[in-house]
Design a protein around this motif. Structure first.
Motif, PDB file in Angstrom:
ATOM      1  N   PHE A   1      11.584  21.551  68.903  1.00  0.00           N
ATOM      2  CA  PHE A   1      13.012  21.214  68.909  1.00  0.00           C
ATOM      3  C   PHE A   1      13.597  21.203  70.329  1.00  0.00           C
TER       4      PHE A   1
ATOM      5  N   ALA B   1      15.908  27.039  66.483  1.00  0.00           N
ATOM      6  CA  ALA B   1      16.759  25.863  66.715  1.00  0.00           C
ATOM      7  C   ALA B   1      18.172  26.164  66.245  1.00  0.00           C
TER       8      ALA B   1
ATOM      9  N   TRP C   1      22.302  24.062  65.888  1.00  0.00           N
ATOM     10  CA  TRP C   1      23.163  22.899  66.068  1.00  0.00           C
ATOM     11  C   TRP C   1      24.600  23.302  65.758  1.00  0.00           C
TER      12      TRP C   1
ATOM     13  N   LYS D   1      10.359  17.539  61.249  1.00  0.00           N
ATOM     14  CA  LYS D   1      10.670  16.258  61.888  1.00  0.00           C
ATOM     15  C   LYS D   1      11.841  15.595  61.173  1.00  0.00           C
TER      16      LYS D   1
ATOM     17  N   GLU E   1      14.914  17.356  62.312  1.00  0.00           N
ATOM     18  CA  GLU E   1      15.252  16.934  63.680  1.00  0.00           C
ATOM     19  C   GLU E   1      15.998  15.598  63.673  1.00  0.00           C
TER      20      GLU E   1
ATOM     21  N   SER F   1      20.212  14.870  64.445  1.00  0.00           N
ATOM     22  CA  SER F   1      20.313  14.202  65.751  1.00  0.00           C
ATOM     23  C   SER F   1      21.759  13.873  66.151  1.00  0.00           C
TER      24      SER F   1
END
Length: 262
Positions: A166, A218, A220, A252, A255, A259
């Motif tokens: 990540f 990770a 966000w 994936k 991810e 985005s």
């Protein structure tokens, strides 16, 4: 990778499915774990066999399961061959894609640890990348007690691997009073936690005090509804609460899904 086609051709040439007869033949050389799968004492097992030739060491690594039926796969590698690391990682990832109980990184490490025992029997002195990690940059000198020299066994830390996956976004500077969706990994089980917090690093510390093998991988900046979307997206892979059995392809997917955030 400098030549992906060469790598893929090599992988295809050395990876095979195992029929029931193949598994029975392997069982003649096994010291018990494989027979336990055949007799359904255990659900699955990993195996390694090593043949010490004059000029090279040949390695067979296999995985066998007897959940619904007796089946498995095997890869035939040469120690120190070109792409060895990538070939074994590709095999572990392939197994994880075929069998939901397999975690790619855990499978890779299991094969490598089993290989280490064989190399010690062949009179190599072995160490692992995780054992050497504290000495990186210290100009340490290693002396071999094995007559055939030193073999460093590469092992993968779940947290380091996923953080790189990540792009180390777990290090992003936190904006005060903002909400974050985060991922954490339990490096023992490989399970992934999908949660929310205004301070994921503090949340990591609180969980770490209960289970020392949990690491933030990770984060966000986004609202809690995104967490709910991810929970719904992977509901079939939920283990308990906010913990999920996710594979690399799932990460994936996350991810790409995330985005638009950060």
């Amino acid at each position: 990778m400098e030549n992906f086609e060469e790598f893929q051709n090599r992988f295809d040439d050395i990876t095979f499915s195992l029929s029931r007869d193949d598994i029975m033949e392997l069982n003649k050389l096994d010291n018990g774990p494989l027979n336990n799968v055949i007799s359904r004492i255990n659900k699955h097992c990993y195996g390694v066999t090593v043949v010490d030739g004059n000029s090279q060491i040949n390695i067979e690594m296999f995985y066998v399961t007897n959940d619904n039926e007796l089946q498995g796969y095997i890869i035939n590698l040469i120690l120190d061959e070109k792409y060895y690391f990538h070939l074994l990682m590709r095999f572990a990832t392939f197994l994880a894609e075929q069998f939901e109980d397999v975690n790619a990184i855990s499978a890779f490490n299991t094969f490598q640890i089993k290989l280490r025992g064989f190399l010690e029997k062949l009179d190599f002195f072995t160490t692992t990348s995780l054992e050497l990690k504290p000495y990186l940059g210290q100009n340490a000198v290693m002396v071999s007690t094995g007559s055939r020299g030193i073999k460093n066994i590469i092992l993968i830390e779940h947290a380091d691997f996923y953080r790189d996956f990540f792009n180390k976004n777990y290090k992003l500077e936190r904006i005060k009073n903002s909400e974050y969706v985060y991922l954490m990994v339990n490096s023992d089980s490989g399970y992934i936690k999908i949660g929310t917090s205004i301070n994921p690093h503090y949340r990591e510390k609180t969980l770490h005090s209960q289970e020392p093998k949990i690491f933030l991988i990770a984060q966000w900046k986004c609202n809690k509804h995104v967490e709910k979307q991810l929970h719904e997206k992977f509901k079939d892979k939920r283990i308990r609460g906010e913990w999920f059995n996710l594979q690399l392809k799932d990460l994936k997917n996350i991810e790409e899904f995330m985005s638009n955030y950060n």
